[in-house]
Design a protein around this motif. Structure first.
Motif, mmCIF file in Angstrom:
data_model
loop_
_atom_site.group_PDB
_atom_site.id
_atom_site.type_symbol
_atom_site.label_atom_id
_atom_site.label_comp_id
_atom_site.label_asym_id
_atom_site.label_seq_id
_atom_site.Cartn_x
_atom_site.Cartn_y
_atom_site.Cartn_z
ATOM 1 N N PHE A 83 -11.676 -1.503 -8.800
ATOM 2 C CA PHE A 83 -10.727 -0.421 -8.998
ATOM 3 C C PHE A 83 -10.085 -0.241 -7.624
ATOM 4 O O PHE A 83 -10.793 -0.067 -6.632
ATOM 5 C CB PHE A 83 -11.433 0.892 -9.352
ATOM 6 C CG PHE A 83 -11.871 1.003 -10.786
ATOM 7 C CD1 PHE A 83 -10.940 1.170 -11.805
ATOM 8 C CD2 PHE A 83 -13.218 0.951 -11.114
ATOM 9 C CE1 PHE A 83 -11.351 1.286 -13.126
ATOM 10 C CE2 PHE A 83 -13.634 1.063 -12.437
ATOM 11 C CZ PHE A 83 -12.694 1.231 -13.445
ATOM 12 N N LYS A 84 -8.773 -0.299 -7.558
ATOM 13 C CA LYS A 84 -8.116 -0.121 -6.265
ATOM 14 C C LYS A 84 -7.159 1.060 -6.344
ATOM 15 O O LYS A 84 -6.573 1.329 -7.390
ATOM 16 C CB LYS A 84 -7.356 -1.389 -5.871
ATOM 17 C CG LYS A 84 -8.288 -2.575 -5.610
ATOM 18 C CD LYS A 84 -7.521 -3.816 -5.209
ATOM 19 C CE LYS A 84 -8.510 -4.955 -4.924
ATOM 20 N NZ LYS A 84 -7.819 -6.220 -4.567
ATOM 21 N N THR A 85 -7.020 1.742 -5.228
ATOM 22 C CA THR A 85 -6.124 2.895 -5.199
ATOM 23 C C THR A 85 -5.459 2.959 -3.835
ATOM 24 O O THR A 85 -5.676 2.084 -2.993
ATOM 25 C CB THR A 85 -6.892 4.191 -5.547
ATOM 26 O OG1 THR A 85 -5.966 5.260 -5.655
ATOM 27 C CG2 THR A 85 -7.922 4.539 -4.486
ATOM 28 N N LYS A 86 -4.635 3.974 -3.632
ATOM 29 C CA LYS A 86 -3.902 4.074 -2.367
ATOM 30 C C LYS A 86 -3.922 5.492 -1.817
ATOM 31 O O LYS A 86 -3.917 6.463 -2.574
ATOM 32 C CB LYS A 86 -2.425 3.687 -2.581
ATOM 33 C CG LYS A 86 -2.199 2.204 -2.709
ATOM 34 C CD LYS A 86 -0.695 1.904 -2.704
ATOM 35 C CE LYS A 86 -0.448 0.407 -2.641
ATOM 36 N NZ LYS A 86 0.227 -0.134 -3.811
ATOM 37 N N LEU A 87 -3.908 5.581 -0.507
ATOM 38 C CA LEU A 87 -3.687 6.877 0.129
ATOM 39 C C LEU A 87 -2.213 7.240 -0.034
ATOM 40 O O LEU A 87 -1.397 6.402 -0.387
ATOM 41 C CB LEU A 87 -4.021 6.792 1.627
ATOM 42 C CG LEU A 87 -5.487 6.565 1.989
ATOM 43 C CD1 LEU A 87 -5.627 6.467 3.511
ATOM 44 C CD2 LEU A 87 -6.356 7.691 1.456
ATOM 45 N N GLN A 88 -1.894 8.503 0.269
ATOM 46 C CA GLN A 88 -0.500 8.921 0.100
ATOM 47 C C GLN A 88 0.457 8.175 1.020
ATOM 48 O O GLN A 88 1.632 8.049 0.727
ATOM 49 C CB GLN A 88 -0.373 10.437 0.322
ATOM 50 C CG GLN A 88 -1.109 11.207 -0.747
ATOM 51 C CD GLN A 88 -0.620 12.633 -0.892
ATOM 52 O OE1 GLN A 88 0.510 12.958 -0.571
ATOM 53 N NE2 GLN A 88 -1.493 13.487 -1.391
ATOM 54 N N ASP A 89 -0.078 7.689 2.143
ATOM 55 C CA ASP A 89 0.808 6.932 3.044
ATOM 56 C C ASP A 89 0.886 5.452 2.669
ATOM 57 O O ASP A 89 1.475 4.654 3.386
ATOM 58 C CB ASP A 89 0.348 7.091 4.498
ATOM 59 C CG ASP A 89 -1.005 6.435 4.755
ATOM 60 O OD1 ASP A 89 -1.542 5.770 3.848
ATOM 61 O OD2 ASP A 89 -1.523 6.580 5.875
ATOM 62 N N GLY A 90 0.251 5.113 1.541
ATOM 63 C CA GLY A 90 0.370 3.740 1.079
ATOM 64 C C GLY A 90 -0.814 2.840 1.422
ATOM 65 O O GLY A 90 -0.904 1.715 0.942
ATOM 66 N N THR A 91 -1.712 3.345 2.269
ATOM 67 C CA THR A 91 -2.877 2.541 2.644
ATOM 68 C C THR A 91 -3.740 2.229 1.422
ATOM 69 O O THR A 91 -4.081 3.120 0.655
ATOM 70 C CB THR A 91 -3.744 3.311 3.668
ATOM 71 O OG1 THR A 91 -2.921 3.689 4.763
ATOM 72 C CG2 THR A 91 -4.900 2.461 4.151
ATOM 73 N N GLU A 92 -4.078 0.965 1.287
ATOM 74 C CA GLU A 92 -4.895 0.561 0.145
ATOM 75 C C GLU A 92 -6.361 0.907 0.356
ATOM 76 O O GLU A 92 -6.894 0.793 1.467
ATOM 77 C CB GLU A 92 -4.768 -0.953 -0.052
ATOM 78 C CG GLU A 92 -3.995 -1.312 -1.302
ATOM 79 C CD GLU A 92 -4.117 -2.780 -1.636
ATOM 80 O OE1 GLU A 92 -4.159 -3.605 -0.717
ATOM 81 O OE2 GLU A 92 -4.171 -3.073 -2.847
#
Length: 417
Positions: free
Chosen positions: A95-104
RNA sequence: CAGGGUGUAGCUUAGUUGGUAAAGCGCCGGGCUGGGGGUCCGGAGACCGGAGGUUCAAGUCCUCUCACCCUGACCA
């Protein structure tokens, strides 16, 4: 706990979308609740069972001098990239997601890379070895298909332990101790006689790993076991393993099993990839030997629910039952209320866990719930038992109850911790 | 991901050739009961997974979509 104060309720029907026995019974009894496919909440009594299982495992891990910690569920991709396991071609359950600044970020499906990276900060010398750490963690895996209730979910609790060593020999010795500890765990969990240490696929790091497989119709593996039960081989490595062991595979019998534990030796392969090293007594930096050891905690709960149940409900082994005694008050007279309240207090004082059915419902409801919930001992207090001056005790698996005095009862129940 | 199946009250289900929803369990109030989910009376509770379409009229027919289950594949 007074049953009148619990928020969960038992139900007669299982949800239509649950076909696995473990989920049907656990939901009917109010132990778990399904949130999504393969994603279950553990309600108060289910949590107690889970904690009881964890405590047995914890006890044995501590006996191996392993130290408990807890890692995070949010993970940085960098570590996984270093071992080639961030790529979805290599690991297809991310499961992958991102921080609000786009960091994976990755959501933890395993903790090998992070836990070893963390350990490197502290383990720098041969004097720091061996060492061992473990945790109980929620693993998140994007399985293509969840199935079998809590036995194969997308979110589940696992105990994972990692041992670090300066030599192959030291790792091998510790590994053998862990096998013995695991045997104790499964024995204490009540599934020792049906659990085998098996030869299984070792993946890319070692030829064979060891799996702990428990006979269970709802399992997904096939095991070939010798008559004396000393040899068990996973079907996936049957030919290789029997050849290696010099065993005639036609003399092994097939059984369906569920994997409840998996242990394997990484050796130095992984630490070389991740550059995890220690300085030896000769001043040379060398890769650390690693081994890892898992127990599927929630899966074990599912396996036990599958194995220990009958047409009336669950039948928890004493060691993991949410409560030892189901105290049912039959009747609402002052006399019966007083006697049952006192017994409730006496048992608690003696350290016996009690689920006190103080509800004003019919006896049949209480008997049915006691059976469905699978509490090992059922104790009845009624006008009749008060007249007799004894208590009625029934073991969940027995057909008929016995009459017993309170002091003997307490002695009997308190001794069985 | 491929194939198959199912979505109607908190749960289990019924619902006819299309005519705005029925029952059991559970829940609320009450009576009778009181050692294996008892019984009787009354009551609340569903825009029928979602969106769009056909039609005078859709739980029912059509399209799309979402969810769930099963089989397989997958499974450090």
């Amino acid at each position: 706990m007074r049953l009148s104060q619990t928020f969960t309720k038992t139900r007669k029907d299982a949800p239509a979308d649950e076909t696995s026995k473990n989920a049907q019974l656990l939901i009917r009894a109010g132990y778990i609740d399904k949130e999504l496919a393969g994603v279950y909440s553990y309600l108060p009594m289910g949590l107690k069972v889970l904690e009881n299982i964890k405590n047995i495992v914890r006890d044995e891990m501590n006996a191996l001098n392993s130290q408990e910690l807890i890692m995070t569920n949010l993970q940085s991709p960098d570590l996984w990239k270093s071992t080639g396991r961030w790529d979805e071609k290599s690991v297809d359950v991310w499961f992958k997601t991102k921080l609000q600044d786009g960091t994976e970020l990755g959501l933890a499906w395993s903790h090998e890379e992070p836990i070893l990276n963390m350990m490197q900060q502290f383990i720098t010398s041969y004097r720091d070895l061996p060492t061992s750490v473990y945790q109980f963690q929620t693993k998140l895996r994007n399985e293509l298909r969840a199935k079998s209730g809590i036995m194969r979910g997308r979110e589940f609790v696992m105990k994972d332990m990692y041992s670090l060593h300066a030599s192959q020999k030291d790792m091998d010795q510790y590994y053998e101790r862990v096998i013995e500890a695991y045997k104790k765990i499964y024995s204490r969990l009540g599934i020792g006689n049906d659990t085998f240490v098996t030869f299984a696929s070792g993946g890319s790091f070692t030829k064979f790993s060891h799996e702990f497989q428990t006979i269970c119709d709802a399992g997904e593996d096939t095991l070939y076991v010798s008559d004396d039960k000393t040899i068990a081989v996973n079907k996936e490595v049957l030919d290789d393993a029997t050849q290696e062991l010099g065993v005639d595979k036609s003399k092994l019998n097939a059984v369906i099993t569920a994997e409840v534990g998996n242990i394997f030796k990484f050796g130095t392969e992984k630490s070389e990839k991740m550059n995890i090293k220690y300085t030896d007594s000769d001043g040379v930096r060398k890769p650390i030997y690693l081994a890892s050891y898992g127990v599927g905690i929630t899966r074990v709960m599912g396996v036990i629910a599958e194995k220990y149940s009958d047409d009336k409900g669950l039948v928890w082994p004493e060691n993991i039952a949410p409560y030892k005694v189901y105290l049912a008050r039959l009747g609402e007279s002052n006399e019966v209320i007083k006697a049952s309240d006192e017994t409730y207090k006496s048992l608690q004082k003696a350290g016996v866990t009690v689920l006190f059915d103080d509800r004003d419902v019919r006896p049949g409801d209480k008997f049915a719930d006691a059976d469905l919930l699978g509490i090992p001992f059922r104790l009845i207090i009624s006008e009749k038992t008060i007249r007799n001056g004894k208590y009625e005790l029934k073991i969940r698996t027995d057909e008929t109850p016995v009459m017993i005095e309170l002091d003997k009862l307490i002695k009997r129940l308190a001794n069985q911790a």
